[in-house]
Design a protein around this motif. Structure first.
Motif, PDB file in Angstrom:
ATOM      1  N   VAL A  14     -10.725  39.605 -22.853  1.00 53.73           N
ATOM      2  CA  VAL A  14      -9.763  38.923 -21.985  1.00 53.73           C
ATOM      3  C   VAL A  14     -10.526  37.956 -21.093  1.00 53.73           C
ATOM      4  N   ILE A  15     -10.012  36.725 -21.014  1.00 48.64           N
ATOM      5  CA  ILE A  15     -10.583  35.722 -20.121  1.00 48.64           C
ATOM      6  C   ILE A  15      -9.497  35.285 -19.152  1.00 48.64           C
ATOM      7  N   PHE A  16      -9.807  35.406 -17.865  1.00 51.07           N
ATOM      8  CA  PHE A  16      -8.948  34.825 -16.843  1.00 51.07           C
ATOM      9  C   PHE A  16      -9.514  33.441 -16.582  1.00 51.07           C
ATOM     10  N   CYS A  21     -10.296  23.942 -15.723  1.00 51.40           N
ATOM     11  CA  CYS A  21     -11.665  24.334 -15.383  1.00 51.40           C
ATOM     12  C   CYS A  21     -12.603  24.089 -16.565  1.00 51.40           C
ATOM     13  N   CYS A  22     -13.626  23.253 -16.354  1.00 51.62           N
ATOM     14  CA  CYS A  22     -14.553  22.930 -17.439  1.00 51.62           C
ATOM     15  C   CYS A  22     -15.435  24.120 -17.811  1.00 51.62           C
ATOM     16  N   MET A  23     -15.768  24.978 -16.858  1.00 50.22           N
ATOM     17  CA  MET A  23     -16.581  26.158 -17.166  1.00 50.22           C
ATOM     18  C   MET A  23     -15.767  27.166 -17.982  1.00 50.22           C
ATOM     19  N   CYS A  24     -14.487  27.262 -17.686  1.00 51.98           N
ATOM     20  CA  CYS A  24     -13.595  28.115 -18.477  1.00 51.98           C
ATOM     21  C   CYS A  24     -13.534  27.606 -19.908  1.00 51.98           C
ATOM     22  N   TYR A  25     -13.431  26.302 -20.048  1.00 51.07           N
ATOM     23  CA  TYR A  25     -13.391  25.677 -21.373  1.00 51.07           C
ATOM     24  C   TYR A  25     -14.664  26.008 -22.144  1.00 51.07           C
ATOM     25  N   ALA A  26     -15.811  25.923 -21.487  1.00 47.98           N
ATOM     26  CA  ALA A  26     -17.086  26.200 -22.150  1.00 47.98           C
ATOM     27  C   ALA A  26     -17.146  27.642 -22.655  1.00 47.98           C
ATOM     28  N   VAL A  65     -12.639  32.289 -11.572  1.00 49.57           N
ATOM     29  CA  VAL A  65     -12.580  31.975 -13.006  1.00 49.57           C
ATOM     30  C   VAL A  65     -13.832  31.223 -13.425  1.00 49.57           C
ATOM     31  N   PRO A  66     -14.228  31.322 -14.678  1.00 57.39           N
ATOM     32  CA  PRO A  66     -13.697  32.264 -15.651  1.00 57.39           C
ATOM     33  C   PRO A  66     -14.164  33.678 -15.336  1.00 57.39           C
ATOM     34  N   ALA A  67     -13.336  34.626 -15.639  1.00 53.14           N
ATOM     35  CA  ALA A  67     -13.679  36.043 -15.508  1.00 53.14           C
ATOM     36  C   ALA A  67     -13.473  36.665 -16.883  1.00 53.14           C
ATOM     37  N   VAL A  68     -14.541  37.192 -17.449  1.00 52.24           N
ATOM     38  CA  VAL A  68     -14.511  37.718 -18.810  1.00 52.24           C
ATOM     39  C   VAL A  68     -14.573  39.243 -18.772  1.00 52.24           C
ATOM     40  N   GLU A  80     -23.096  34.945 -16.292  1.00 47.65           N
ATOM     41  CA  GLU A  80     -23.351  36.244 -16.892  1.00 47.65           C
ATOM     42  C   GLU A  80     -23.129  36.220 -18.401  1.00 47.65           C
ATOM     43  N   VAL A  81     -22.062  35.562 -18.836  1.00 43.43           N
ATOM     44  CA  VAL A  81     -21.761  35.492 -20.273  1.00 43.43           C
ATOM     45  C   VAL A  81     -22.854  34.713 -21.001  1.00 43.43           C
ATOM     46  N   MET A  82     -23.260  33.579 -20.453  1.00 42.50           N
ATOM     47  CA  MET A  82     -24.302  32.769 -21.100  1.00 42.50           C
ATOM     48  C   MET A  82     -25.650  33.493 -21.085  1.00 42.50           C
TER      49      MET A  82
END
Length: 101
Positions: A14-16, A21-26, A65-68, A80-82
């Motif tokens: 789940v992604i909030f 948001c460009c970081m959300c897009y990435a 956001v983004p929150a994964v 954190e994801v990257m």
């Protein structure tokens, strides 16, 4: 807070996000390239979006956001994801949710 935790636990990934948001897009593109299909909740399009953003911050997100979430557990935001991906630790977390190659 209850809505965020409920939504985060309803699906494997789940992604909030916010739609602009460009970081959300990435992050969404990364998951797409890794052949997983997360459930995305665009909080800027939800009437309770501001409360959801506040709840995400209370859960420990540096930015709302983004929150994964993976398996109902907060992984974090873009950094954190990257970082997990660069260390080779993200794919094992995603494996149960990846499309069959």
């Amino acid at each position: 807070m209850d809505k965020v935790t409920r939504l985060a636990s309803e699906n494997g990934i789940v992604i909030f996000s916010k739609s602009s948001c460009c970081m959300c897009y990435a992050v969404k593109i990364l998951f797409s390239e890794l052949r997983v299909s997360p459930t995305v909740h665009e909080i800027d399009q939800d009437p309770e979006g501001m409360e959801m953003g506040n709840a995400l911050m209370m859960l420990g997100c540096n930015a709302p956001v983004p929150a994964v979430f993976i398996g109902g557990t907060l992984v974090g935001s873009t950094n954190e994801v990257m970082s997990l991906h660069l260390k080779g630790s993200l794919i094992p977390l995603l494996k149960p949710y990846a499309a069959l190659a």
